[in-house]
Design an enzyme around this catalytic site. Structure first.
Site, PDB file in Angstrom:
ATOM      1  N   LYS A   9      28.420  35.359  45.768  1.00 16.05           N
ATOM      2  CA  LYS A   9      28.577  37.388  46.469  1.00 16.05           C
ATOM      3  C   LYS A   9      28.472  37.960  45.294  1.00 16.05           C
ATOM      4  O   LYS A   9      30.087  38.174  44.895  1.00 16.05           O
ATOM      5  CB  LYS A   9      28.904  36.872  47.895  1.00 16.05           C
ATOM      6  CG  LYS A   9      29.267  37.913  48.456  1.00 16.05           C
ATOM      7  CD  LYS A   9      28.961  38.701  48.290  1.00 16.05           C
ATOM      8  CE  LYS A   9      29.741  39.933  48.334  1.00 16.05           C
ATOM      9  NZ  LYS A   9      29.476  41.639  48.504  1.00 16.05           N
TER      10      LYS A   9
ATOM     11  N   GLU B  32      41.643  37.783  40.785  1.00 12.33           N
ATOM     12  CA  GLU B  32      42.062  38.517  40.013  1.00 12.33           C
ATOM     13  C   GLU B  32      41.572  40.224  39.988  1.00 12.33           C
ATOM     14  O   GLU B  32      40.412  40.583  40.889  1.00 12.33           O
ATOM     15  CB  GLU B  32      40.693  38.486  38.874  1.00 12.33           C
ATOM     16  CG  GLU B  32      41.216  37.274  38.049  1.00 12.33           C
ATOM     17  CD  GLU B  32      40.161  36.746  36.556  1.00 12.33           C
ATOM     18  OE1 GLU B  32      39.458  37.252  36.604  1.00 12.33           O
ATOM     19  OE2 GLU B  32      40.716  35.340  36.110  1.00 12.33           O
TER      20      GLU B  32
ATOM     21  N   CYS C 253      39.613  46.902  35.071  1.00 14.92           N
ATOM     22  CA  CYS C 253      40.899  46.689  35.152  1.00 14.92           C
ATOM     23  C   CYS C 253      42.111  46.868  34.529  1.00 14.92           C
ATOM     24  O   CYS C 253      42.809  46.806  34.574  1.00 14.92           O
ATOM     25  CB  CYS C 253      41.086  45.331  35.825  1.00 14.92           C
ATOM     26  SG  CYS C 253      40.084  44.120  34.467  1.00 14.92           S
TER      27      CYS C 253
ATOM     28  N   GLU D   8      46.829  52.196  41.562  1.00 14.30           N
ATOM     29  CA  GLU D   8      45.469  51.830  40.523  1.00 14.30           C
ATOM     30  C   GLU D   8      44.375  52.803  41.538  1.00 14.30           C
ATOM     31  O   GLU D   8      44.334  53.527  42.207  1.00 14.30           O
ATOM     32  CB  GLU D   8      45.397  51.252  40.668  1.00 14.30           C
ATOM     33  CG  GLU D   8      43.888  50.793  39.693  1.00 14.30           C
ATOM     34  CD  GLU D   8      42.978  49.030  39.793  1.00 14.30           C
ATOM     35  OE1 GLU D   8      42.651  48.395  40.860  1.00 14.30           O
ATOM     36  OE2 GLU D   8      42.236  49.067  39.015  1.00 14.30           O
TER      37      GLU D   8
HETATM   38  P1  NAD Z   1      36.713  45.067  46.364  1.00 20.07           P
HETATM   39  O1  NAD Z   1      38.078  44.571  46.369  1.00 20.07           O
HETATM   40  O2  NAD Z   1      35.997  46.160  47.174  1.00 20.07           O
HETATM   41  O3  NAD Z   1      35.529  43.928  46.120  1.00 20.07           O
HETATM   42  C1  NAD Z   1      35.296  42.803  45.147  1.00 20.07           C
HETATM   43  C2  NAD Z   1      34.164  42.353  45.951  1.00 20.07           C
HETATM   44  O4  NAD Z   1      35.288  41.919  47.617  1.00 20.07           O
HETATM   45  C3  NAD Z   1      32.950  42.332  46.303  1.00 20.07           C
HETATM   46  O5  NAD Z   1      32.035  41.598  46.200  1.00 20.07           O
HETATM   47  C4  NAD Z   1      32.919  42.877  47.809  1.00 20.07           C
HETATM   48  O6  NAD Z   1      31.786  43.219  48.479  1.00 20.07           O
HETATM   49  C5  NAD Z   1      33.763  41.767  48.750  1.00 20.07           C
HETATM   50  N1  NAD Z   1      34.577  41.910  49.398  1.00 20.07           N
HETATM   51  C6  NAD Z   1      34.968  43.541  50.536  1.00 20.07           C
HETATM   52  N2  NAD Z   1      36.088  42.978  51.359  1.00 20.07           N
HETATM   53  C7  NAD Z   1      35.651  41.484  51.787  1.00 20.07           C
HETATM   54  C8  NAD Z   1      36.897  40.456  52.462  1.00 20.07           C
HETATM   55  N3  NAD Z   1      37.327  41.223  53.647  1.00 20.07           N
HETATM   56  N4  NAD Z   1      36.524  39.428  51.739  1.00 20.07           N
HETATM   57  C9  NAD Z   1      35.629  39.104  50.854  1.00 20.07           C
HETATM   58  N5  NAD Z   1      35.272  39.661  50.232  1.00 20.07           N
HETATM   59  C10 NAD Z   1      34.714  40.890  49.915  1.00 20.07           C
HETATM   60  O7  NAD Z   1      37.008  45.759  43.639  1.00 20.07           O
HETATM   61  P2  NAD Z   1      35.840  46.778  43.914  1.00 20.07           P
HETATM   62  O8  NAD Z   1      36.264  47.944  44.410  1.00 20.07           O
HETATM   63  O9  NAD Z   1      34.423  46.127  44.036  1.00 20.07           O
HETATM   64  O10 NAD Z   1      36.464  46.613  42.345  1.00 20.07           O
HETATM   65  C11 NAD Z   1      37.331  46.504  41.335  1.00 20.07           C
HETATM   66  C12 NAD Z   1      38.430  46.407  41.552  1.00 20.07           C
HETATM   67  O11 NAD Z   1      38.332  44.843  41.088  1.00 20.07           O
HETATM   68  C13 NAD Z   1      40.059  47.254  41.052  1.00 20.07           C
HETATM   69  O12 NAD Z   1      41.001  47.098  41.337  1.00 20.07           O
HETATM   70  C14 NAD Z   1      39.626  46.523  40.059  1.00 20.07           C
HETATM   71  O13 NAD Z   1      41.012  47.029  39.250  1.00 20.07           O
HETATM   72  C15 NAD Z   1      39.336  44.941  40.265  1.00 20.07           C
HETATM   73  N6  NAD Z   1      38.928  44.475  38.870  1.00 20.07           N
HETATM   74  C16 NAD Z   1      40.176  43.402  38.334  1.00 20.07           C
HETATM   75  C17 NAD Z   1      39.094  42.623  37.373  1.00 20.07           C
HETATM   76  C18 NAD Z   1      39.978  41.347  36.817  1.00 20.07           C
HETATM   77  O14 NAD Z   1      40.110  40.928  36.436  1.00 20.07           O
HETATM   78  N7  NAD Z   1      41.254  41.950  37.036  1.00 20.07           N
HETATM   79  C19 NAD Z   1      37.840  42.465  36.547  1.00 20.07           C
HETATM   80  C20 NAD Z   1      37.300  43.989  37.296  1.00 20.07           C
HETATM   81  C21 NAD Z   1      37.935  44.733  38.676  1.00 20.07           C
END
Ligand code: NAD
Length: 486
Positions: free
Chosen positions: A180, A255, A288, A386
């Site tokens: 997804k 992650e 991140c 963050e």
């Molecule tokens: P997000 O949590 O909003 O979304 C991530 C994914 O989760 C998307 O595909 C979204 O559609 C999905 N999602 C949203 N709500 C959901 C739910 N209730 N159930 C299941 N899936 C759901 O994050 P974002 O804004 O897309 O990304 C930014 C965040 O990701 C930042 O906090 C960043 O630090 C983190 N990040 C972490 C890493 C790592 O390796 N640790 C890498 C990249 C980004």
């Protein structure tokens, strides 16, 4: 071909990919480009029905994929890696249009890394071996058995790289996958499905459900017949995903976000330290791992600040497709406003913006000026939450003890960066930092053999090398009594 879009000259299917078939959606969602906020595609909007269908297709394909030999699986994974390499230019162009990352970075480093993810885990699969060992004449044999259906959910800041870093080991381990991708940058995942099909990946082994997180993502993680959930995203969503996984006792790897410290001691090579400090604005701060909290020893604080501002104001902001651009746009209007909210609240707290501090009005759109705060009051949220935008803070420290105390003073623990000219100090400080990865006198040197993941709220679990297989496989020990020979 069903519903598709032409993005930077590249045709991209905007439908789901389930059981080897493109599946249309009656109710697509808008995919806007952060470069100019224009509509680039109408993308299938999946929900419970598509999530369940994709999990069922993955389940159906599991037995025969799990039964393929490691050599066969490795061969297909190498072919997918080769397919990615053959389409680097197209993947880079589509990703840049979709998520606003720098084209040169997508083309020269990120997309080649996507290919490498497949090659690495294909090779690693064939090295997976634990020597047998004996217990009172009994033989213990460890195997990594395919676990079942893995759901992979990824964020928008490096969509294809992060998706493949999870799904390559899952496929290598013999799992089938439902991916997804993020709704704000969903397109390269669809191209990957074409590449995987062309590489000979059997139908149903990789499935794609497009859609909104709260709809498609939530339905996937709640599905009780899923065997693994690999989630990359924010802490807030990670908690929801963890709770859904917990309800079904589905193993989950999280992650999540970070607020990493970047520590520079007075004995460091200041040229290098400042150069890497400026690099923390990479991807318009949407990384991140970024070391967004700059901690600099008081003796060199003024010099560091002057040099950092000099280099920071020279960063060229603009269209990420231009080769000379250093900083592109933020991903969406909502995210842009969220970043501005953090900046305005930091100012209201009394922090001083010595660089940036607001939108880039000349460019308009979603371009936010690289921002640096100094004199930040101790309790200001900008030091602990963050932002995920081009916003850094700079704080002085007196010595090692204070540096470590400040570095560890958040609920995160993804990464830490240390600049020092003293090897013993580097060892001492690294040992005390709460972080999944510590970089000493460098940044972002990544090796897929190394464990990757976060401490504290930055995540649960480690992936990379054998750690990935430990997660995606069912690790089994077969203990056999001595065979009686007469
Ligand atoms: P997000 O949590 O909003 O979304 C991530 C994914 O989760 C998307 O595909 C979204 O559609 C999905 N999602 C949203 N709500 C959901 C739910 N209730 N159930 C299941 N899936 C759901 O994050 P974002 O804004 O897309 O990304 C930014 C965040 O990701 C930042 O906090 C960043 O630090 C983190 N990040 C972490 C890493 C790592 O390796 N640790 C890498 C990249 C980004």
């Amino acid at each position: 071909m069903g519903a598709s879009a032409i993005v930077e000259g590249v045709p991209v299917s905007t439908e789901h990919w389930i059981g080897g078939e493109r599946v249309a959606s009656p109710d697509p969602f808008e995919d806007l480009s952060p470069i100019d906020e224009s509509l680039i595609a109408m993308v299938a909007r999946g929900g419970r029905r598509e999530a369940d269908a994709a999990v069922a297709a993955a389940r159906k394909a599991f037995a025969s994929w799990a039964a393929t030999s490691p050599e066969e699986r490795a061969k297909i994974l190498h072919a997918i890696g080769g397919g990615v390499e053959g389409r680097v230019a197209e993947l880079a162009a589509v990703e840049t249009r979709d998520n606003g990352s720098l084209l040169r970075s997508m083309r020269d480093s990120v997309m080649p890394r996507v290919g490498h993810n497949f090659h690495f885990f294909a090779d690693r699969l064939l090295q997976l071996h634990e020597p047998d060992f004996e217990t009172r004449g009994h033989r213990n044999r460890v195997t990594w058995d395919p676990a079942g259906v893995a759901v992979v959910i990824t964020p928008w800041n490096a969509p294809l790289m992060l998706a493949t870093w999870r799904l390559a080991p899952a496929l290598a381990a013999g799992d089938t996958v439902v991916l997804k991708p993020p709704e704000w940058a969903p397109l390269t995942a669809s191209l990957l499905c074409d590449i995987a099909r062309d590489a000979g990946l059997p139908d149903g082994v990789l499935n794609l459900v497009q859609g909104i997180g709260e709809e498609a993502g939530a339905a996937l993680v709640a599905n009780p017949s899923v065997d693994r959930i690999a989630f990359t995203g924010s802490v807030e969503t990670g908690k929801l995903v963890g709770a859904a996984a917990g309800a079904n006792l589905t193993p989950v790897s999280l992650e999540l976000g970070g607020k990493s410290p970047f520590i520079a001691f007075a004995d460091a090579d200041l040229d290098e330290a400042v150069k890497q400090a400026v690099n923390q604005y990479d991807n318009a701060g949407q990384v991140c791992l970024a070391g967004t909290r700059l901690l600099v020893q008081r003796d060199v604080y003024d010099e560091f600040l002057d040099r950092l501002v000099e280099a920071g104001v020279a960063l060229k902001q603009g269209d990420p497709r231009d080769e000379g651009t250093d900083l592109g746009p933020q991903i969406t209007r909502g995210h842009f406003e969220r970043i501005d909210g953090f900046v305005q609240r930091a100012k209201a707290d009394g922090a001083k913006a010595v660089m940036g501090g607001g939108p880039n009005e000349e460019l308009g759109g979603l371009y936010y000026r690289p921002t640096l705060f100094v004199d930040v009051p101790e309790r200001s949220e900008i030091l602990t939450k963050e932002v995920f935008g081009p916003v850094l803070t700079l704080q002085p420290f007196a010595g090692e003890e204070e540096a470590v105390e400040l570095a560890n003073a958040t609920a995160y623990g993804l990464a830490a960066i240390v600049y020092t000219g003293d090897a013993e100090r580097a060892e001492r400080v690294s040992a005390q930092l709460v972080a999944g990865t510590v970089w000493v006198n460098c940044f972002y040197v990544r090796d897929l053999r190394a464990p990757f993941g976060g401490a504290r709220n930055s995540g649960i679990g480690r992936e990379g090398g054998a750690w990935s297989f430990d997660f995606y496989a069912d690790v089994k020990n077969v203990c056999t009594a001595p065979w009686e020979r007469s």
